[in-house]
Motif scaffolding. Structure first.
Motif, short mmCIF file in Angstrom:
data_model
loop_
_atom_site.label_atom_id
_atom_site.label_comp_id
_atom_site.label_asym_id
_atom_site.label_seq_id
_atom_site.Cartn_x
_atom_site.Cartn_y
_atom_site.Cartn_z
N GLY A 124 -2.32 -7.69 5.58
CA GLY A 124 -1.72 -6.31 4.93
C GLY A 124 -0.25 -6.61 4.50
N THR A 127 0.06 -5.49 -2.16
CA THR A 127 -0.53 -4.21 -2.76
C THR A 127 -2.00 -4.28 -3.01
N ARG A 128 -2.80 -2.99 -3.14
CA ARG A 128 -4.21 -3.39 -3.36
C ARG A 128 -4.56 -1.94 -4.07
N GLN A 131 -1.72 0.83 -4.28
CA GLN A 131 -1.23 1.59 -2.89
C GLN A 131 -0.99 -0.16 -1.80
N GLN A 133 -0.68 -1.84 1.09
CA GLN A 133 -1.40 -1.25 3.22
C GLN A 133 0.21 -1.89 3.46
N THR A 135 1.57 -3.53 7.18
CA THR A 135 2.08 -4.78 7.87
C THR A 135 1.09 -4.10 9.35
#
Length: 524
Positions: A124, A127-128, A131, A133, A135
């Motif tokens: 994590g 950025t995807r 957003q 994620q 960690t």
């Protein structure tokens, strides 16, 4: 070329013992490893990196380390040699279990083994779809017992939490300490620079740029007074010359309208000194050396005037009455002496003003440099004070654990089943390896054999067509010897190889360690 399947099947049957021996060796090795290899339990724990509890817009922390970088620093600190050896001794990771004899490993091997068995994986944080994620950190440890696996895993988790708190509080504390020292240093420099400016202004009190216009006005006024005094002196000298010439020619001054002055020369001089003293007091301090000198002159002249007032001056030094001419000449001489004294005073004042005015540009440059340095230093001091305030806020945030922190989602628990080895797979792999090696041996022997064994070989190699062929007939002794060798090979494969593997595992080095080293050597 025709493929003779029956011939190759017969060859396989005749060499079946090679195949079975290889199969037996592979199966023995696989079954022995599946039996001897100790179980490896793997316990896992999960942690999450939480963002700051207080928005940056309200109060920002001074610890600006990236999450990935911070986790890497924590991992390297935990996996240091001293930390691993201390943990191994404290938790007795390499202590012998009941009924087991374990050789003490060197420190380097313990460190390498623990680094291999401890796993810290981070996922994590990327950025995807706009957003970020969360960690997630997963910590695991491989151990021969389930309890040891869970214990060491939780210990590593505790170390991670402690290192995270220590790193963040240490960084915040060092930042605050730095700005405290910086503020103290700048405050000391400000005091030094301020003292330098004050000392310079006191040394050059009469030649500072802020009083330049006033001194120029004083200079102009003094020049005008000097011109007026010179005019008055010229008039009085002319009167004295005319009066002297008249007296010498006529012996009388009655025809000249020269009334006595209402004041003596000392009185007029005293009045002039008082006026000049009042002018100096409007500019200089009463403690100024020039003011004190002027006050002394006024006091001395006041005593002289008082003595004249008491005794009068209508008699000569011998006590004889003075004539009107002598009185007039004495009065004019007194006026000339007074004007000369005023000229000297005005010229001294003008010289002092000239020197101070000429020194003012240089003093202005020096003072401007000092004040500019002071202003720059003050700006640095104000910035340092503001930074110290932010550092104090950041230190308080970290002390209260309101900044970024690592929290435990799931503690490690003792696993019910071992993670490895898969004993069925190990045994199957041994049997499969023996099967493959057996087939490979048969094929290799056939490729290496160039003897004539069939009638077709006579035709192909010698060009001879035989009338008939006789197979090789072994004697009974040869048959017995061959069978003995085959049975001995089977015995070695089934009995000796497992015994040798067990002996190596128990007396020399555990087989799992040997396999791990082999995998490390080949890069698996």
């Amino acid at each position: 070329m025709n493929f003779d399947l029956r011939f190759y099947l017969s060859l396989f049957v005749r060499r079946l013992h090679y195949f079975l021996i290889c199969l037996a060796i592979g199966s023995a090795i696989g079954l022995t490893l599946a039996t001897v290899l100790p179980p490896v339990f793997k316990a896992s724990a999960k942690l999450i990196v939480e963002s700051e509890q207080i928005p940056d817009e309200l109060a920002a922390t001074t610890v600006q380390t990236e999450t990935t970088e911070q986790l890497q620093i924590i991992q390297q600190r935990i996996l240091t040699r001293d930390s691993l050896l201390e943990m191994a001794n404290r938790l007795q990771i390499y202590a012998a279990r009941p009924g087991e004899v374990v050789k003490r490993l060197p420190a380097d091997e313990i460190v390498d083994d623990l680094r291999r068995r401890i796993t810290i994986a981070t996922t994590g944080g990327s950025t995807r779809n706009g957003q970020v994620q969360a960690t997630i950190v997963e910590v695991s440890f491989e151990a021969p017992t389930a309890l040891m696996s869970a214990t060491v895993t939780n210990e590593v988790v505790t170390l991670i939490l402690q290192e995270n708190v220590e790193i963040r509080t240490s960084v915040a504390g060092q930042t605050l300490e730095f700005f405290n020292e910086e503020v103290a240093r700048l405050d000391q420099e400000l005091a030094t620079r301020g003292a330098d400016i004050l000392a310079f202004q006191e040394r050059n009190l009469e030649a500072l740029p802020d009083s330049l216009d006033f001194r120029r006005a004083q200079q102009s006024a003094a020049q005008e007074r000097l011109s007026q005094v010179e005019r008055d002196e010229s008039i009085i000298r002319d009167r004295r010359d005319r009066l002297t010439a008249l007296y010498e020619n006529t012996g009388d001054i009655g025809g000249v309208n020269t009334p006595l002055s209402s004041q003596t020369a000392e009185q007029r001089q005293l009045q002039g000194l008082k006026d000049e003293l009042n002018t100096l007091l409007a500019v200089l301090s009463p403690e100024n050396p020039r003011v004190k000198v002027m006050q002394a002159q006024v006091a001395a002249l006041e005593e002289t005037v008082a003595a004249q007032t008491t005794a009068g001056f209508d008699t000569s030094p011998t006590g004889a009455p003075l004539s009107a001419f002598d009185i007039q000449i004495a009065d004019l001489d007194g006026q000339l002496d007074f004007l000369n004294a005023q000229k000297r005073t005005i010229e001294a004042t003008m010289e002092a003003l000239r020197v101070s005015i000429e020194a003012t540009p240089g003093n202005a440059i020096t003072l401007d440099t000092l004040q500019r340095d002071y202003a720059n230093l003050r700006a640095q001091y104000d910035q340092a004070v503001a930074n110290r305030a932010r550092a104090e806020t950041g230190d308080t945030i970290e002390a209260l654990a309101k900044g970024q922190r690592i929290s435990v989602i799931e503690q490690a628990v003792s696993p019910r089943e071992p993670d490895r080895p898969n004993r069925t797979a190990v045994a199957a792999a041994g049997m499969g390896g023996g099967l493959f090696v057996g087939l490979a041996v048969i094929v290799l022997l056939e490729l290496m054999n160039t003897a004539i064994r069939r009638p077709v070989d006579l035709v192909n190699k010698l060009g001879i067509t035989p009338f008939g062929t006789v197979p090789l007939i072994r004697t009974r002794w040869e048959v017995v010897r061959r069978q003995t060798i085959i049975f001995a090979a089977f015995a070695v494969a089934i009995v000796m190889i497992p015994a040798l593997l067990w002996l190596i595992h128990a007396q020399v080095m555990p087989l799992d360690v040997i396999l791990d080293r082999i995998k490390d050597k080949v890069g698996l």
